[in-house]
Scaffold this motif. Structure first.
Motif, PDB file in Angstrom:
ATOM      1  N   LEU A  94       3.100   4.885  23.093  1.00  0.00           N
ATOM      2  CA  LEU A  94       3.662   3.766  23.853  1.00  0.00           C
ATOM      3  C   LEU A  94       4.647   4.317  24.865  1.00  0.00           C
ATOM      4  O   LEU A  94       5.549   5.076  24.498  1.00  0.00           O
ATOM      5  N   THR A  95       4.474   3.951  26.131  1.00  0.00           N
ATOM      6  CA  THR A  95       5.427   4.320  27.175  1.00  0.00           C
ATOM      7  C   THR A  95       6.064   3.056  27.699  1.00  0.00           C
ATOM      8  O   THR A  95       5.370   2.108  28.091  1.00  0.00           O
ATOM      9  N   LEU A  96       7.401   3.031  27.701  1.00  0.00           N
ATOM     10  CA  LEU A  96       8.168   1.937  28.312  1.00  0.00           C
ATOM     11  C   LEU A  96       8.721   2.461  29.626  1.00  0.00           C
ATOM     12  O   LEU A  96       9.368   3.513  29.651  1.00  0.00           O
ATOM     13  N   TYR A  97       8.467   1.756  30.704  1.00  0.00           N
ATOM     14  CA  TYR A  97       8.926   2.182  32.025  1.00  0.00           C
ATOM     15  C   TYR A  97      10.302   1.632  32.362  1.00  0.00           C
ATOM     16  O   TYR A  97      10.856   1.944  33.414  1.00  0.00           O
ATOM     17  N   GLN A  98      10.832   0.802  31.488  1.00  0.00           N
ATOM     18  CA  GLN A  98      12.185   0.284  31.623  1.00  0.00           C
ATOM     19  C   GLN A  98      12.709   0.003  30.222  1.00  0.00           C
ATOM     20  O   GLN A  98      11.940  -0.060  29.273  1.00  0.00           O
ATOM     21  N   ASP A  99      14.029  -0.134  30.101  1.00  0.00           N
ATOM     22  CA  ASP A  99      14.600  -0.477  28.808  1.00  0.00           C
ATOM     23  C   ASP A  99      14.069  -1.842  28.386  1.00  0.00           C
ATOM     24  O   ASP A  99      13.934  -2.748  29.215  1.00  0.00           O
ATOM     25  N   MET A 100      13.751  -1.963  27.086  1.00  0.00           N
ATOM     26  CA  MET A 100      13.191  -3.215  26.565  1.00  0.00           C
ATOM     27  C   MET A 100      13.837  -3.531  25.225  1.00  0.00           C
ATOM     28  O   MET A 100      14.349  -2.638  24.555  1.00  0.00           O
ATOM     29  N   LYS A 101      13.752  -4.798  24.851  1.00  0.00           N
ATOM     30  CA  LYS A 101      14.101  -5.194  23.493  1.00  0.00           C
ATOM     31  C   LYS A 101      12.786  -5.310  22.723  1.00  0.00           C
ATOM     32  O   LYS A 101      11.848  -5.947  23.193  1.00  0.00           O
ATOM     33  N   VAL A 102      12.723  -4.666  21.568  1.00  0.00           N
ATOM     34  CA  VAL A 102      11.572  -4.789  20.682  1.00  0.00           C
ATOM     35  C   VAL A 102      12.105  -5.536  19.469  1.00  0.00           C
ATOM     36  O   VAL A 102      12.904  -4.986  18.711  1.00  0.00           O
ATOM     37  N   ALA A 103      11.717  -6.811  19.362  1.00  0.00           N
ATOM     38  CA  ALA A 103      12.355  -7.726  18.415  1.00  0.00           C
ATOM     39  C   ALA A 103      13.842  -7.743  18.779  1.00  0.00           C
ATOM     40  O   ALA A 103      14.167  -8.068  19.909  1.00  0.00           O
ATOM     41  N   ASP A 104      14.730  -7.334  17.879  1.00  0.00           N
ATOM     42  CA  ASP A 104      16.165  -7.350  18.189  1.00  0.00           C
ATOM     43  C   ASP A 104      16.718  -5.977  18.570  1.00  0.00           C
ATOM     44  O   ASP A 104      17.905  -5.847  18.828  1.00  0.00           O
ATOM     45  N   ALA A 105      15.885  -4.963  18.582  1.00  0.00           N
ATOM     46  CA  ALA A 105      16.332  -3.601  18.868  1.00  0.00           C
ATOM     47  C   ALA A 105      16.168  -3.272  20.350  1.00  0.00           C
ATOM     48  O   ALA A 105      15.134  -3.573  20.943  1.00  0.00           O
ATOM     49  N   THR A 106      17.180  -2.637  20.922  1.00  0.00           N
ATOM     50  CA  THR A 106      17.094  -2.182  22.311  1.00  0.00           C
ATOM     51  C   THR A 106      16.481  -0.783  22.316  1.00  0.00           C
ATOM     52  O   THR A 106      16.929   0.098  21.587  1.00  0.00           O
ATOM     53  N   VAL A 107      15.452  -0.608  23.141  1.00  0.00           N
ATOM     54  CA  VAL A 107      14.748   0.675  23.227  1.00  0.00           C
ATOM     55  C   VAL A 107      14.802   1.149  24.675  1.00  0.00           C
ATOM     56  O   VAL A 107      14.418   0.418  25.593  1.00  0.00           O
ATOM     57  N   LYS A 108      15.270   2.359  24.865  1.00  0.00           N
ATOM     58  CA  LYS A 108      15.369   2.950  26.205  1.00  0.00           C
ATOM     59  C   LYS A 108      13.983   3.264  26.759  1.00  0.00           C
ATOM     60  O   LYS A 108      13.045   3.531  26.002  1.00  0.00           O
ATOM     61  N   ALA A 109      13.870   3.270  28.071  1.00  0.00           N
ATOM     62  CA  ALA A 109      12.625   3.682  28.730  1.00  0.00           C
ATOM     63  C   ALA A 109      12.269   5.080  28.244  1.00  0.00           C
ATOM     64  O   ALA A 109      13.142   5.918  28.062  1.00  0.00           O
ATOM     65  N   GLY A 110      10.980   5.309  28.013  1.00  0.00           N
ATOM     66  CA  GLY A 110      10.532   6.609  27.531  1.00  0.00           C
ATOM     67  C   GLY A 110       9.205   6.473  26.811  1.00  0.00           C
ATOM     68  O   GLY A 110       8.601   5.393  26.785  1.00  0.00           O
ATOM     69  N   THR A 111       8.752   7.558  26.207  1.00  0.00           N
ATOM     70  CA  THR A 111       7.482   7.574  25.490  1.00  0.00           C
ATOM     71  C   THR A 111       7.744   7.767  24.005  1.00  0.00           C
ATOM     72  O   THR A 111       8.548   8.613  23.615  1.00  0.00           O
ATOM     73  N   TYR A 112       7.035   6.975  23.211  1.00  0.00           N
ATOM     74  CA  TYR A 112       7.191   6.966  21.758  1.00  0.00           C
ATOM     75  C   TYR A 112       5.819   6.968  21.111  1.00  0.00           C
ATOM     76  O   TYR A 112       4.836   6.551  21.719  1.00  0.00           O
ATOM     77  N   THR A 113       5.765   7.386  19.849  1.00  0.00           N
ATOM     78  CA  THR A 113       4.537   7.242  19.076  1.00  0.00           C
ATOM     79  C   THR A 113       4.626   5.917  18.334  1.00  0.00           C
ATOM     80  O   THR A 113       5.672   5.577  17.783  1.00  0.00           O
ATOM     81  N   LEU A 114       3.527   5.165  18.362  1.00  0.00           N
ATOM     82  CA  LEU A 114       3.466   3.861  17.706  1.00  0.00           C
ATOM     83  C   LEU A 114       2.716   4.018  16.387  1.00  0.00           C
ATOM     84  O   LEU A 114       1.511   4.257  16.380  1.00  0.00           O
ATOM     85  N   TYR A 115       3.458   3.932  15.292  1.00  0.00           N
ATOM     86  CA  TYR A 115       2.868   3.947  13.957  1.00  0.00           C
ATOM     87  C   TYR A 115       2.981   2.551  13.372  1.00  0.00           C
ATOM     88  O   TYR A 115       3.830   1.763  13.787  1.00  0.00           O
ATOM     89  N   LEU A 127       8.375   2.631  16.126  1.00  0.00           N
ATOM     90  CA  LEU A 127       8.404   3.458  17.331  1.00  0.00           C
ATOM     91  C   LEU A 127       9.117   4.735  16.933  1.00  0.00           C
ATOM     92  O   LEU A 127      10.256   4.699  16.460  1.00  0.00           O
ATOM     93  N   ASN A 128       8.447   5.873  17.117  1.00  0.00           N
ATOM     94  CA  ASN A 128       8.927   7.160  16.635  1.00  0.00           C
ATOM     95  C   ASN A 128       9.131   8.092  17.822  1.00  0.00           C
ATOM     96  O   ASN A 128       8.322   8.106  18.754  1.00  0.00           O
ATOM     97  N   ASN A 129      10.196   8.880  17.782  1.00  0.00           N
ATOM     98  CA  ASN A 129      10.527   9.784  18.885  1.00  0.00           C
ATOM     99  C   ASN A 129       9.596  10.981  19.019  1.00  0.00           C
ATOM    100  O   ASN A 129       9.458  11.533  20.108  1.00  0.00           O
ATOM    101  N   LYS A 130       8.941  11.428  17.943  1.00  0.00           N
ATOM    102  CA  LYS A 130       8.077  12.612  18.016  1.00  0.00           C
ATOM    103  C   LYS A 130       6.739  12.207  18.639  1.00  0.00           C
ATOM    104  O   LYS A 130       6.048  11.345  18.117  1.00  0.00           O
ATOM    105  N   THR A 131       6.398  12.833  19.737  1.00  0.00           N
ATOM    106  CA  THR A 131       5.171  12.486  20.467  1.00  0.00           C
ATOM    107  C   THR A 131       4.175  13.651  20.413  1.00  0.00           C
ATOM    108  O   THR A 131       4.478  14.721  19.908  1.00  0.00           O
ATOM    109  N   ASN A 132       2.986  13.404  20.975  1.00  0.00           N
ATOM    110  CA  ASN A 132       1.909  14.404  21.048  1.00  0.00           C
ATOM    111  C   ASN A 132       1.516  14.907  19.660  1.00  0.00           C
ATOM    112  O   ASN A 132       1.470  16.100  19.408  1.00  0.00           O
TER     113      ASN A 132
END
Length: 192
Positions: A94-115, A127-132
């Motif tokens: 998952l790549t967010l191109y801008q900061d977003m709220k996911v449910a009640d959590a604020t997530v910075k723009a960036g790429t995450y692994t979606l488990y 949303l997990n920080n370890k990618t690839n």
């Protein structure tokens, strides 16, 4: 020495009298029979893209799409209560191109692994920080950025291939993840 000089001179004359362009060389060296491409993946890669009203990319999911093929999916092929890469092959990204709220959590723009951790009545979405990563083999809860729970919904029809799509809602979009006879909605809200 004479042989070497004559051989080299002959090769030079041959080269000058028959120069080949790059295209001609490609035709000569690479016939159709020599080209080898891999077969279509059994779980082809796909993406879902969310664009705002100004047609700017906000979020993107890249995932592989396994097929149902008359199998029992959740609780059998994908066990309940276990971490899942949410697709096949490489873990879903998952790549967010801008900061977003996911449910009640604020997530910075960036790429995450979606488990996900599927359950009968609800899923845990991570949303997990370890990618690839390949599959969920390298998953570490220490790298989790966000964990939310979402209810499982009954699909109106059978979803043959794992499918993901963004659906606009309020100030953002829901990421729909569906397969077999169920789906979940993961809420994303713009910070703007």
């Amino acid at each position: 020495m004479k042989k070497l000089l004559i051989g080299g001179l002959s090769a030079l004359c041959l080269f000058i009298s028959n120069p080949m362009t790059g295209q001609e060389e490609d035709k000569v060296n690479y016939s159709k029979e020599e080209l080898k491409f891999s077969k279509m993946d059994a779980s082809p890669m796909d993406l879902a893209l969310y664009r705002d009203k100004n047609d700017m990319a906000v979020a993107r999911v890249i995932y592989s799409r396994p097929q149902k093929r008359n199998r029992e999916i959740f609780g059998k092929l994908i066990p309940y209560g276990e971490i899942w890469r949410t697709g096949a092959n490489e873990a879903t990204e998952l790549t967010l191109y801008q900061d977003m709220k996911v449910a009640d959590a604020t997530v910075k723009a960036g790429t995450y692994t979606l488990y996900t951790i599927p359950g009968e009545k609800e899923w845990t979405v991570i949303l997990n920080n370890k990618t690839n990563t390949w599959g969920a083999y390298e998953y570490s809860a220490k790298e989790d950025k966000v964990r939310i729970k979402v209810p499982v919904r009954k699909a109106p029809n059978t979803i043959e291939s794992l499918s993901m799509a963004f659906q606009e809602s309020g100030k953002g979009a829901d990421l729909l993840i569906g397969w077999d006879d169920s789906y979940v909605k993961v809420p994303f809200q713009s910070m703007k």
